[in-house]
Design an enzyme around this catalytic site. Sequence first.
Site, short mmCIF file in Angstrom:
data_model
loop_
_atom_site.label_atom_id
_atom_site.label_comp_id
_atom_site.label_asym_id
_atom_site.label_seq_id
_atom_site.Cartn_x
_atom_site.Cartn_y
_atom_site.Cartn_z
N CYS A 177 16.09 -3.43 0.66
CA CYS A 177 15.00 -3.52 -0.31
C CYS A 177 15.44 -4.31 -1.53
O CYS A 177 14.71 -5.19 -2.02
CB CYS A 177 14.53 -2.12 -0.71
SG CYS A 177 13.09 -2.13 -1.80
N CYS A 193 12.68 6.29 0.36
CA CYS A 193 11.31 6.41 -0.13
C CYS A 193 10.29 6.66 0.98
O CYS A 193 9.36 7.44 0.81
CB CYS A 193 10.92 5.19 -0.96
SG CYS A 193 10.83 3.62 -0.06
#
Length: 356
Positions: free
Chosen positions: A101, A197
């Site tokens: 990410c 997440c």
Amino acid sequence: MKALIAMSGGVDSSVAAYLIRQQGMDAVGCTMKLYDNEDAGVPKENTCCSLDDIEDARSVAYRLGMSYYVFNFKDDFKEKVIDNFICCYENGMTPNPCIECNRYLKFNKLMERAQVMECDYVVTGHYARIEKTPEGYVLKKAVDDSKDQSYVLYSLTQEQLAHTLFPLGELTKTQAREIAEENGFINANKPDSQDICFVPDGDYAKVIRSFTGKDYPPGNYVSTSGEVLGTHKGIIHYTIGQRKGLGIALGEPRFVCKIKPETNEVVLGTNEELMTTGLKVGDVNWILGHAPVSEGETFRCSAKARYKHKEQPATVTVCGDGTIEVEFDVPVRAATPGQSCVLYDGDVVIGGGKIF
């Protein structure tokens, strides 16, 4: 100077925004919309992409007199992070999606967006430091060693470092919360996120099945000598070093030592059999843009093969095929394909790459 501040809705990025505004810099807040919770089969309110988090980020941005945007990067996140996550587990590896990410979203797509918006910097709430030296930009550990995130930032390039700011690098977490409280931020006492997440409950296999729609067949547990010990429930449920959740009693502790997707086997062994001194590492990024020594030569450093590992002294050989070999002075536990090995010289990040 103008900065684009990545705001997750948490306290760290909010304080980063405050510190940038205190410097008198023009700033714009943004949150990256990375996926829909329903896609991963998790409750809407559970993660950093929830509406509550977006509203928390917006509240802080407006309190600081900043404009605020939500950017839809769902397609990029699916391709670069979630698809890679699934592929790794299907092939017996254990990924670190935070690294992907950072590499592809925060410091690639977001930096592209910053350039379009004529921003000079991207600002995040990472605990790390950037220093300009005669050799170039250097990535360093945070002052607060307990919160240091330099490990997940080893893929940064010189160009990215030149246009990135980490305002929290000189602070402790306690100091960051105090700043948030003093300024009445709505998220001053918000708990830190502990999970990936898009896997907030830790059930990776459920998320993988949700995205792929596939079943992953059971197979054999085998010993390191090849003896069949029992039946596992599908290789996506396991990672190297795992002991809990094996569902098998063998009279003494057994750990996952290897995952063999080609035969659908999970190899169990002792803790001693998890230890290794030598690693092969590929997809290497050198922070200064080049290795410290020439091809075929070695150098000394400290290294860690997993985010929560302690660094250990090591000798690194720079190979001719773009890979490195890392030889630790003492054995390290559960070095895992798909994870990253990051190299340090004191508090300076030399570089890192993927274990294979």
